[in-house]
Design a protein around this motif. Structure first.
Motif, PDB file in Angstrom:
ATOM      1  N   MET A   1      37.653  34.238  50.512  1.00 53.55           N
ATOM      2  CA  MET A   1      38.834  33.632  49.925  1.00 53.55           C
ATOM      3  C   MET A   1      40.027  34.546  50.206  1.00 53.55           C
ATOM      4  O   MET A   1      39.948  35.746  49.993  1.00 53.55           O
ATOM      5  CB  MET A   1      38.618  33.464  48.418  1.00 53.55           C
ATOM      6  CG  MET A   1      39.675  32.649  47.727  1.00 53.55           C
ATOM      7  SD  MET A   1      39.311  32.412  45.971  1.00 53.55           S
ATOM      8  CE  MET A   1      38.823  30.720  45.995  1.00 53.55           C
ATOM      9  N   LYS A   2      41.100  33.970  50.677  1.00 52.32           N
ATOM     10  CA  LYS A   2      42.280  34.752  50.992  1.00 52.32           C
ATOM     11  C   LYS A   2      42.925  35.262  49.712  1.00 52.32           C
ATOM     12  O   LYS A   2      42.774  34.687  48.641  1.00 52.32           O
ATOM     13  CB  LYS A   2      43.280  33.920  51.773  1.00 52.32           C
ATOM     14  CG  LYS A   2      42.804  33.555  53.155  1.00 52.32           C
ATOM     15  CD  LYS A   2      43.891  32.799  53.887  1.00 52.32           C
ATOM     16  CE  LYS A   2      43.438  32.452  55.282  1.00 52.32           C
ATOM     17  NZ  LYS A   2      44.469  31.728  56.026  1.00 52.32           N
ATOM     18  N   GLU A   3      43.657  36.349  49.858  1.00 55.25           N
ATOM     19  CA  GLU A   3      44.305  36.968  48.700  1.00 55.25           C
ATOM     20  C   GLU A   3      45.330  36.022  48.070  1.00 55.25           C
ATOM     21  O   GLU A   3      45.439  35.945  46.844  1.00 55.25           O
ATOM     22  CB  GLU A   3      44.996  38.268  49.109  1.00 55.25           C
ATOM     23  CG  GLU A   3      45.591  39.014  47.943  1.00 55.25           C
ATOM     24  CD  GLU A   3      46.214  40.325  48.361  1.00 55.25           C
ATOM     25  OE1 GLU A   3      47.162  40.743  47.680  1.00 55.25           O
ATOM     26  OE2 GLU A   3      45.754  40.932  49.336  1.00 55.25           O
ATOM     27  N   ALA A   4      46.072  35.278  48.891  1.00 50.97           N
ATOM     28  CA  ALA A   4      47.087  34.359  48.372  1.00 50.97           C
ATOM     29  C   ALA A   4      46.452  33.238  47.555  1.00 50.97           C
ATOM     30  O   ALA A   4      46.946  32.886  46.478  1.00 50.97           O
ATOM     31  CB  ALA A   4      47.908  33.786  49.518  1.00 50.97           C
ATOM     32  N   SER A   5      45.355  32.666  48.053  1.00 43.76           N
ATOM     33  CA  SER A   5      44.723  31.579  47.316  1.00 43.76           C
ATOM     34  C   SER A   5      44.041  32.094  46.053  1.00 43.76           C
ATOM     35  O   SER A   5      44.001  31.409  45.032  1.00 43.76           O
ATOM     36  CB  SER A   5      43.727  30.833  48.192  1.00 43.76           C
ATOM     37  OG  SER A   5      42.703  31.694  48.628  1.00 43.76           O
ATOM     38  N   LEU A   6      43.513  33.312  46.106  1.00 46.28           N
ATOM     39  CA  LEU A   6      42.923  33.917  44.915  1.00 46.28           C
ATOM     40  C   LEU A   6      44.000  34.162  43.864  1.00 46.28           C
ATOM     41  O   LEU A   6      43.787  33.905  42.675  1.00 46.28           O
ATOM     42  CB  LEU A   6      42.213  35.227  45.278  1.00 46.28           C
ATOM     43  CG  LEU A   6      41.538  35.962  44.129  1.00 46.28           C
ATOM     44  CD1 LEU A   6      40.439  35.095  43.534  1.00 46.28           C
ATOM     45  CD2 LEU A   6      40.971  37.282  44.609  1.00 46.28           C
ATOM     46  N   TRP A   7      45.155  34.634  44.316  1.00 50.08           N
ATOM     47  CA  TRP A   7      46.268  34.877  43.390  1.00 50.08           C
ATOM     48  C   TRP A   7      46.724  33.562  42.760  1.00 50.08           C
ATOM     49  O   TRP A   7      47.010  33.506  41.574  1.00 50.08           O
ATOM     50  CB  TRP A   7      47.424  35.557  44.112  1.00 50.08           C
ATOM     51  CG  TRP A   7      48.606  35.760  43.234  1.00 50.08           C
ATOM     52  CD1 TRP A   7      49.805  35.127  43.316  1.00 50.08           C
ATOM     53  CD2 TRP A   7      48.707  36.628  42.099  1.00 50.08           C
ATOM     54  NE1 TRP A   7      50.646  35.543  42.316  1.00 50.08           N
ATOM     55  CE2 TRP A   7      49.983  36.474  41.555  1.00 50.08           C
ATOM     56  CE3 TRP A   7      47.826  37.521  41.500  1.00 50.08           C
ATOM     57  CZ2 TRP A   7      50.409  37.183  40.440  1.00 50.08           C
ATOM     58  CZ3 TRP A   7      48.256  38.231  40.390  1.00 50.08           C
ATOM     59  CH2 TRP A   7      49.521  38.054  39.873  1.00 50.08           C
ATOM     60  N   LYS A   8      46.799  32.486  43.545  1.00 45.16           N
ATOM     61  CA  LYS A   8      47.188  31.184  43.001  1.00 45.16           C
ATOM     62  C   LYS A   8      46.169  30.686  41.981  1.00 45.16           C
ATOM     63  O   LYS A   8      46.532  30.100  40.970  1.00 45.16           O
ATOM     64  CB  LYS A   8      47.345  30.164  44.125  1.00 45.16           C
ATOM     65  CG  LYS A   8      48.596  30.352  44.933  1.00 45.16           C
ATOM     66  CD  LYS A   8      48.739  29.258  45.967  1.00 45.16           C
ATOM     67  CE  LYS A   8      50.014  29.453  46.762  1.00 45.16           C
ATOM     68  NZ  LYS A   8      50.218  28.411  47.758  1.00 45.16           N
ATOM     69  N   LEU A   9      44.895  30.930  42.233  1.00 46.67           N
ATOM     70  CA  LEU A   9      43.858  30.526  41.291  1.00 46.67           C
ATOM     71  C   LEU A   9      43.999  31.287  39.969  1.00 46.67           C
ATOM     72  O   LEU A   9      43.969  30.693  38.894  1.00 46.67           O
ATOM     73  CB  LEU A   9      42.472  30.770  41.887  1.00 46.67           C
ATOM     74  CG  LEU A   9      41.285  30.482  40.980  1.00 46.67           C
ATOM     75  CD1 LEU A   9      41.219  28.992  40.667  1.00 46.67           C
ATOM     76  CD2 LEU A   9      40.001  30.960  41.634  1.00 46.67           C
ATOM     77  N   VAL A  10      44.191  32.585  40.053  1.00 49.37           N
ATOM     78  CA  VAL A  10      44.359  33.405  38.844  1.00 49.37           C
ATOM     79  C   VAL A  10      45.620  32.977  38.094  1.00 49.37           C
ATOM     80  O   VAL A  10      45.612  32.835  36.868  1.00 49.37           O
ATOM     81  CB  VAL A  10      44.418  34.908  39.215  1.00 49.37           C
ATOM     82  CG1 VAL A  10      44.837  35.749  38.029  1.00 49.37           C
ATOM     83  CG2 VAL A  10      43.084  35.374  39.758  1.00 49.37           C
ATOM     84  N   GLU A  11      46.686  32.745  38.837  1.00 50.51           N
ATOM     85  CA  GLU A  11      47.944  32.318  38.220  1.00 50.51           C
ATOM     86  C   GLU A  11      47.776  30.975  37.509  1.00 50.51           C
ATOM     87  O   GLU A  11      48.235  30.796  36.387  1.00 50.51           O
ATOM     88  CB  GLU A  11      49.021  32.220  39.293  1.00 50.51           C
ATOM     89  CG  GLU A  11      50.384  31.873  38.754  1.00 50.51           C
ATOM     90  CD  GLU A  11      51.420  31.796  39.864  1.00 50.51           C
ATOM     91  OE1 GLU A  11      52.586  31.524  39.536  1.00 50.51           O
ATOM     92  OE2 GLU A  11      51.077  31.997  41.045  1.00 50.51           O
ATOM     93  N   ALA A  12      47.090  30.044  38.136  1.00 50.21           N
ATOM     94  CA  ALA A  12      46.872  28.729  37.522  1.00 50.21           C
ATOM     95  C   ALA A  12      46.030  28.840  36.259  1.00 50.21           C
ATOM     96  O   ALA A  12      46.304  28.171  35.259  1.00 50.21           O
ATOM     97  CB  ALA A  12      46.216  27.793  38.519  1.00 50.21           C
ATOM     98  N   ILE A  13      45.014  29.672  36.292  1.00 52.50           N
ATOM     99  CA  ILE A  13      44.166  29.855  35.110  1.00 52.50           C
ATOM    100  C   ILE A  13      44.974  30.462  33.969  1.00 52.50           C
ATOM    101  O   ILE A  13      44.891  30.005  32.825  1.00 52.50           O
ATOM    102  CB  ILE A  13      42.933  30.717  35.457  1.00 52.50           C
ATOM    103  CG1 ILE A  13      41.984  29.923  36.355  1.00 52.50           C
ATOM    104  CG2 ILE A  13      42.220  31.182  34.195  1.00 52.50           C
ATOM    105  CD1 ILE A  13      40.835  30.738  36.907  1.00 52.50           C
TER     106      ILE A  13
END
Length: 63
Positions: A1-13
């Motif tokens: 998983m790319k860092e950007a998509s992981l960051w978006k997932l954490v941000e959404a949560i």
């Protein structure tokens, strides 16, 4: 998983979970300090204000 998509997932949560947890904590705190009748008036007031604000926001034209 790319860092950007992981960051978006954490941000959404965080954006979805933190406000919900704050709401639960606030309701528990207020519920512990109010008697049953007072809490009923409080919750009815919150529901009414939320309903009216939803109607007002939904009735505004989108520009």
């Amino acid at each position: 998983m790319k860092e950007a998509s992981l960051w978006k997932l954490v941000e959404a949560i965080v954006i979805r979970i933190v406000p919900g947890l704050l709401n639960i904590a606030t309701l528990l705190y207020i519920g512990s300090h109010l008697e049953t009748g007072q809490y009923g008036i409080f919750s009815t007031t919150i529901a009414t204000v939320s309903f009216i604000s939803t109607l007002v926001l939904e009735s505004r034209p989108i520009r």
